[in-house]
Design a protein around this motif. Sequence first.
Motif, PDB file in Angstrom:
ATOM      1  N   LEU A  12       0.829  -1.208   0.000  1.00  0.00           N
ATOM      2  CA  LEU A  12       0.000   0.000   0.000  1.00  0.00           C
ATOM      3  C   LEU A  12       0.862   1.255   0.000  1.00  0.00           C
ATOM      4  O   LEU A  12       0.502   2.271  -0.604  1.00  0.00           O
ATOM      5  CB  LEU A  12      -0.940  -0.007   1.199  1.00  0.00           C
ATOM      6  CG  LEU A  12      -2.054  -1.057   1.153  1.00  0.00           C
ATOM      7  CD1 LEU A  12      -2.848  -1.072   2.454  1.00  0.00           C
ATOM      8  CD2 LEU A  12      -2.990  -0.795  -0.023  1.00  0.00           C
ATOM      9  N   GLY A  13       2.021   1.190   0.680  1.00  0.00           N
ATOM     10  CA  GLY A  13       2.926   2.333   0.648  1.00  0.00           C
ATOM     11  C   GLY A  13       3.454   2.597  -0.745  1.00  0.00           C
ATOM     12  O   GLY A  13       3.495   3.740  -1.214  1.00  0.00           O
TER      13      GLY A  13
ATOM     14  N   VAL B 274      11.031   2.239  -2.765  1.00  0.00           N
ATOM     15  CA  VAL B 274      10.516   0.863  -2.636  1.00  0.00           C
ATOM     16  C   VAL B 274      11.235   0.145  -1.502  1.00  0.00           C
ATOM     17  O   VAL B 274      10.605  -0.482  -0.638  1.00  0.00           O
ATOM     18  CB  VAL B 274      10.704   0.096  -3.962  1.00  0.00           C
ATOM     19  CG1 VAL B 274      10.309  -1.363  -3.788  1.00  0.00           C
ATOM     20  CG2 VAL B 274       9.881   0.742  -5.063  1.00  0.00           C
ATOM     21  N   ILE B 275      12.578   0.228  -1.492  1.00  0.00           N
ATOM     22  CA  ILE B 275      13.362  -0.429  -0.440  1.00  0.00           C
ATOM     23  C   ILE B 275      12.983   0.142   0.928  1.00  0.00           C
ATOM     24  O   ILE B 275      12.871  -0.594   1.920  1.00  0.00           O
ATOM     25  CB  ILE B 275      14.864  -0.257  -0.706  1.00  0.00           C
ATOM     26  CG1 ILE B 275      15.258  -1.014  -1.985  1.00  0.00           C
ATOM     27  CG2 ILE B 275      15.680  -0.751   0.480  1.00  0.00           C
ATOM     28  CD1 ILE B 275      16.701  -0.811  -2.387  1.00  0.00           C
ATOM     29  N   GLY B 276      12.757   1.446   0.974  1.00  0.00           N
ATOM     30  CA  GLY B 276      12.393   2.083   2.230  1.00  0.00           C
ATOM     31  C   GLY B 276      11.077   1.556   2.781  1.00  0.00           C
ATOM     32  O   GLY B 276      10.968   1.262   3.990  1.00  0.00           O
ATOM     33  N   TYR B 277      10.073   1.416   1.924  1.00  0.00           N
ATOM     34  CA  TYR B 277       8.777   0.904   2.385  1.00  0.00           C
ATOM     35  C   TYR B 277       8.881  -0.555   2.824  1.00  0.00           C
ATOM     36  O   TYR B 277       8.294  -0.957   3.838  1.00  0.00           O
ATOM     37  CB  TYR B 277       7.729   1.045   1.278  1.00  0.00           C
ATOM     38  CG  TYR B 277       7.118   2.426   1.201  1.00  0.00           C
ATOM     39  CD1 TYR B 277       6.410   2.950   2.274  1.00  0.00           C
ATOM     40  CD2 TYR B 277       7.245   3.204   0.050  1.00  0.00           C
ATOM     41  CE1 TYR B 277       5.849   4.216   2.210  1.00  0.00           C
ATOM     42  CE2 TYR B 277       6.688   4.470  -0.013  1.00  0.00           C
ATOM     43  CZ  TYR B 277       5.988   4.971   1.061  1.00  0.00           C
ATOM     44  OH  TYR B 277       5.436   6.219   1.001  1.00  0.00           O
ATOM     45  N   VAL B 278       9.611  -1.371   2.071  1.00  0.00           N
ATOM     46  CA  VAL B 278       9.764  -2.778   2.434  1.00  0.00           C
ATOM     47  C   VAL B 278      10.510  -2.905   3.763  1.00  0.00           C
ATOM     48  O   VAL B 278      10.110  -3.680   4.649  1.00  0.00           O
ATOM     49  CB  VAL B 278      10.494  -3.555   1.319  1.00  0.00           C
ATOM     50  CG1 VAL B 278      10.800  -4.976   1.768  1.00  0.00           C
ATOM     51  CG2 VAL B 278       9.653  -3.583   0.047  1.00  0.00           C
ATOM     52  N   ALA B 279      11.593  -2.141   3.929  1.00  0.00           N
ATOM     53  CA  ALA B 279      12.357  -2.186   5.174  1.00  0.00           C
ATOM     54  C   ALA B 279      11.508  -1.712   6.358  1.00  0.00           C
ATOM     55  O   ALA B 279      11.548  -2.298   7.447  1.00  0.00           O
ATOM     56  CB  ALA B 279      13.619  -1.325   5.043  1.00  0.00           C
TER      57      ALA B 279
END
Length: 397
Positions: free
Chosen positions: A35-36, A359-364
Amino acid sequence: MIFFDLAVRNLKRHKVRSVLATVGIIIGVIAIASLGVMGSSLSVLFSGMVSDVSDTLLVTPHLAASSGDPFDPRNTLAARISDKNLGLIEKAAGEHRVVPMILASDRLHVRDASGYVTMYAMPAADIPFLLEEEAGIYPQGRSSGVMVGSLLADELDLHPGSRIEVGGESVRVVGIAAERGMAIDINPDYAVIVTEDWYTERHGGQDYSRVVVKVGDLSEIEGVKAAIDQQINRRKEVVDVLDSREILEIFYETTDAINIFLLGIGAVSLLVASVSILNVMIISVTERTGEIGLMRSIGARKREVLRMFLYESLVLGIAGSIAGGIVSIAVAYYVTTTVAEYLTDFAMSAGAGIPVTVVIGYVAFAMAFGTATSIVAGFYPAWKAAQLNPIEALRYE
């Protein structure tokens, strides 16, 4: 490490229960990350389609409301800007460029395709100022040539030299306007652009639908806006003066709010998953009360019992977060690829897609939030286990 091994052993003893609790974390992590990323993709899509025209003031007739579809020019009311008011706007704008235009619609027929198309009519000298040409030349004076937007040309397979029928008259396409994206001043991508002389020769003299003021020095926008308002709206509201910066600011605030809302939805799903972990841990403590009493009676300390049960919730959280993170990366890849293709279809740079760092920020963030939520959910059962009286625990049936 013995307490960590005991925690892992207990999770293995109740595989189904552990897997179900882990699935809840997986779903929550996927929800937050996906969703992010989707929220960011909305922002990127709209940002890509909205041109940055922070140097623009748009002057429109006051209360020029419409019925039905507000974006359909056929529904626009007859409110217009007169030549007299145009002169006042030019006076207030001073040295800054003033572009009057007529917004209309007419029937377009190209081979087997037909329908209504938006038409922009403006002085011939102002067309090169607002629009870049992709192919051909700009329309001149009263000539029968017209310019069409890039996306309309692609859709109908038009090029300089093609003939189209506008309002029942066959005209030649002399130029293709480069794609510009949506903006508050003009949206030419699916439109036909003609000179004011060409339009008035066929439809008679008309007042203007809007006036675009291009301010060379951004620091003077407020002053020019106030001057126009003072010149024309001195006695009553005749025109509305829109500042493109304010509109863009509202747009970005709206997309940020949507993004926060979507993240909130994902967080709720993860909190629901944490309740599942809380339930699993309470059941585990209840089932192992006798074991806890035995451990305490042979010398295990409260903090060691606490740590053992926290290890269980930590393992569940980490396993669920890692699995959810892997799936989230796949979902994010699909979303970013779709957005990039969509932007490319709009003749915008595919590099304008969602940055990898976002993308990496939201997953992390989703993985960290999932792990932290699991630890918090397991703290109360772990604390409860550590506080058990060894003698009463040994007596527990």
